[in-house]
Design an enzyme around this catalytic site. Structure first.
Site, PDB file in Angstrom:
ATOM      1  CG  ASP A  86      78.825  59.813  47.993  1.00 50.37           C
ATOM      2  OD1 ASP A  86      79.210  59.999  46.532  1.00 50.37           O
ATOM      3  OD2 ASP A  86      77.905  60.246  48.563  1.00 50.37           O
ATOM      4  CB  ALA A  87      84.230  56.164  50.073  1.00 48.00           C
TER       5      ALA A  87
END
Lengths: 283, 283, 283, 283
Positions: free
Chosen positions: A227-228
């Site tokens: 999720d980065a």
């Protein structure tokens, strides 16, 4: 008809727009849209997206590409020319939720998304019938705790040479670096929170727990860190104390599908350029 | 420092971007922002806004202007070069409401609006003290049923040669064509409705009567036809059955001041081009 | 399970909430949601919506209704008790556009809209296959310049006794007072503009012509006056000079379907009360 | 005039609304607004806010309070009765930024915020003149690395017995538990991010670094854990790759002041109830 796009990334310095617009003019192209951005006019990185019309584009393209290659030489310039006439081939990965998938298929049918959905891949059977309605091949690739590597290999075999873009439309499995490496900056995920808040699993529960007054969704390119990856698009919806986790999930679906569809649309039109861990979006 | 802008309007045809960007390059300018729009790539009208950096801009400006004049010749090209270094001189007209005025003065002080507020003109005395806090001259020009022509003459006398832009920040008087003619495309009004809904007086009462679920505000250039000039910006706020007309007025103030401030800001940065009864806004 | 709703409209006076909440308490009901509104606490009209839980609701309902009838006597009180256990029967009218229809069918399937879609009626054949996917009966009732009365008669025959609500999901025909009279406050239309702006045909063209910066959609109950019925819900989307009429239509679809779905959902949960030409929405 | 409010928190069970609305009716009060919420109708916590009108309220208030006290006995019911006639006394803490302060002072002047700003406290002198314009006492309480305890003691001395609410309007100092303990659930802070994203210092830099497409602001009650207190209100604004950190700060100001003003307004009207680490907001 006869529409082309030039996407350029290079160190910023005076004269780039003049050089490329001059080149296009000399090759008979009329610029219909032009966007540029520089991280810093003094020594930064320069990004350019031009959409142009050129009669008999297919005839002119090789010359334009050759000229651009000449221009690029010795200038650390990365460039590509694309045309909507060549539709991107896309694989959509899903698990059980249908909202994001339906939205992508419907917008493809209406022409709002200019893509060619080659297949839907799922670790579950639930959406097989939904996909059948749209006459798209459905591949069931189950993923178990033991079979993860094997499943990814199977998925990669389906994709290799067949698709240009992978869209994770609420696919609830984590992909390995090997898979990601096969599609650099070409895997788009929809995360059901306003990142960087609520990274990881079950963000709606976390949002309810924290008592936020807005919930969000984030479309981003997938990278090795969970999720980065570079964010393409985000949006939110207002909630209040009355909303249960189930309500948040229900409301969130509408945000998720809209955000994902916008992000995919921009990607297909070459409006998104990845720069480090951020995106330039010429929307 | 050393920032210039070129605004161009002309019949669309291939090569305009190349010609102007080439010209700027030859005169030492580095393009930092470029936006263009064509009503129709085949025979339409073309609009271009370029922001550039050029060292010792003041020295280079005459040459750039001369070159643009040469380029424009015979091409029906309208152009102008501006620089934020020369701040626009602005008159703000108000009646009794302070919200839009305060917003403009505050954003000017913070540097968000790059303008020089030369005067506030009002048909009432109510805001004299508020204006005094900001060290801006306040002129009271009362308007009565008999004195309207006279009042406008007095206002025009104050403005002529002194200001480049007139902002009607909830000025509740109608201006005559003579006044409008003195500032073509340079009078911005904030109307307290989502135009074209609720043209004319007391739009909040009309909105309450109709039972709308959103109220809005519209910033537009003033033309002879009431509330029908080119729209620059609009926004809305959600309301419901519980809101009285007084509530709508109160809520509406926040929308009005934000919309007006954005419109004025874009005008000051030459981001707004009037074309017929519409605007191109290169925001 | 065991959820009931009481909707009350009456002249405002002290003690109404006490009387009704007391009545519910005495009949074993626990209030889980309560909303009220008065147009004027002194002599206005009072509106109340209560959602309650009562074990073995079916057993208790007759008593609660009898008690409410007693309370209402002599107080000009209009009331009704409903329960989500009895799903509303709905007919959806469409022409050629599929977006609003699909949204309603999808949200019905997911349970977000608690209704029973009994039929889709259309003056065209285009959406027959789409409807078939959802296993809902499709009735083709063509409407020609000569056959309008006849067509309405056929439609009414299909609906009478079969449906509780009619949703016009981009149905491009005007209904006669006879038809409207058969479903008072029970025909919801989606109009593709921010009413009262752009009443009538082709609002997106009118919006483009006027150069608005936001486009909208309005869900309202249909009355005899075109696009002038009580508004239930509205929303907007930002646009700019680059958007053609076709773009506005495309963008507008997303606003239309969301606005219509919200309005229908509130209607189904008895959250919308019509009062004159306005609505109270206990959202 | 003659408006009162009852706020109740207690274990949920049938009959609470009937009991309290009956009580108010018997004491001559007419309910004008009623909102309730239960975390769980079966054994959860119940929250109620009633606004009522009662002629000669001051005369009736003691009786109403006595009756409520009687009702509350043995039911674990927490309750309070307030009236807008008694305005809350408020201290605003600031550092150097003026936007949130100005907004609060302006909305107080216009009557939108019903409060009595007793003082502005700042660790800097910058806003002394701004405050003077509004005829509010300004206290300079410098905070140094050595003097922090001392400064807080001075601030507490100013506040004790003088104010009912403390608003941190971009006050860039962390408060100790001793200070917080003096004003439980009565210190509102505006944090310049969409919490829980970007906790701590300089959230706009963090937002720019992460490449988010929306920036936000969060108003919350201050607790011992940094930026982790109960959230009252949040909102966002869209940004893109072109926005520098300075741009985000500038845009963010507008979100911050609006969010803070809404939160303070709800608090003043007793619309916010803290429950654990969340808020119920009867907006």
């Amino acid at each position: 008809r006869d529409v082309g796009r030039v996407i350029v990334t290079c160190p910023d310095r005076p004269g780039i727009v003049a050089a490329i617009s001059g080149l296009l003019f000399r090759h008979g192209a009329n610029i219909t849209e032009l966007q540029q951005y520089s991280t810093d006019p003094f020594g930064g990185t320069f990004f350019l997206r031009i959409e142009f019309h050129r009669e008999d584009l297919a005839d002119g393209l090789p010359e334009i590409e050759a000229a651009l290659a000449g221009l690029a030489e010795g200038r650390s310039m990365r460039w590509r020319v694309t045309t909507p006439a060549v539709r991107r081939r896309v694989a959509i990965f899903v698990s059980k939720a249908d909202h994001a998938l339906r939205e992508l298929l419907w917008r493809t049918q209406t022409g709002e998304l200019e893509m060619d959905v080659r297949m839907v891949v799922s670790n579950h059977q639930d959406l097989r019938d939904t996909v059948a309605e749209w006459a798209v091949p459905f591949h069931h690739v189950p993923v178990g705790p033991e079979s993860r590597d094997d499943a990814e290999r199977r998925a990669l075999a389906l994709l290799t040479g067949q698709v240009d873009l992978v869209v994770l439309a609420r696919y609830m499995q984590i992909l390995t670096p090997r898979f990601l490496g096969a599609f650099p900056d070409r895997i788009i995920n929809i995360h059901h929170s306003f990142l960087p808040a609520f990274v990881g699993a079950d963000p709606y529960s976390a949002a309810a727990q924290r008592g936020v007054k807005l919930i969000g969704a984030t479309a981003h390119y997938v990278t090795a860190e969970l999720d980065a990856g570079p964010i393409i698009e985000q949006d939110i919806h207002r909630v209040d104390h009355r909303h249960s986790v189930a309500d948040l999930r229900r409301i969130g679906r509408h945000v998720e599908r809209a955000v994902l569809a916008r992000a995919v649309g921009w990607h297909l039109q070459d409006r998104v350029i990845v720069h480090g861990n951020k995106t330039i979006v010429f929307a």
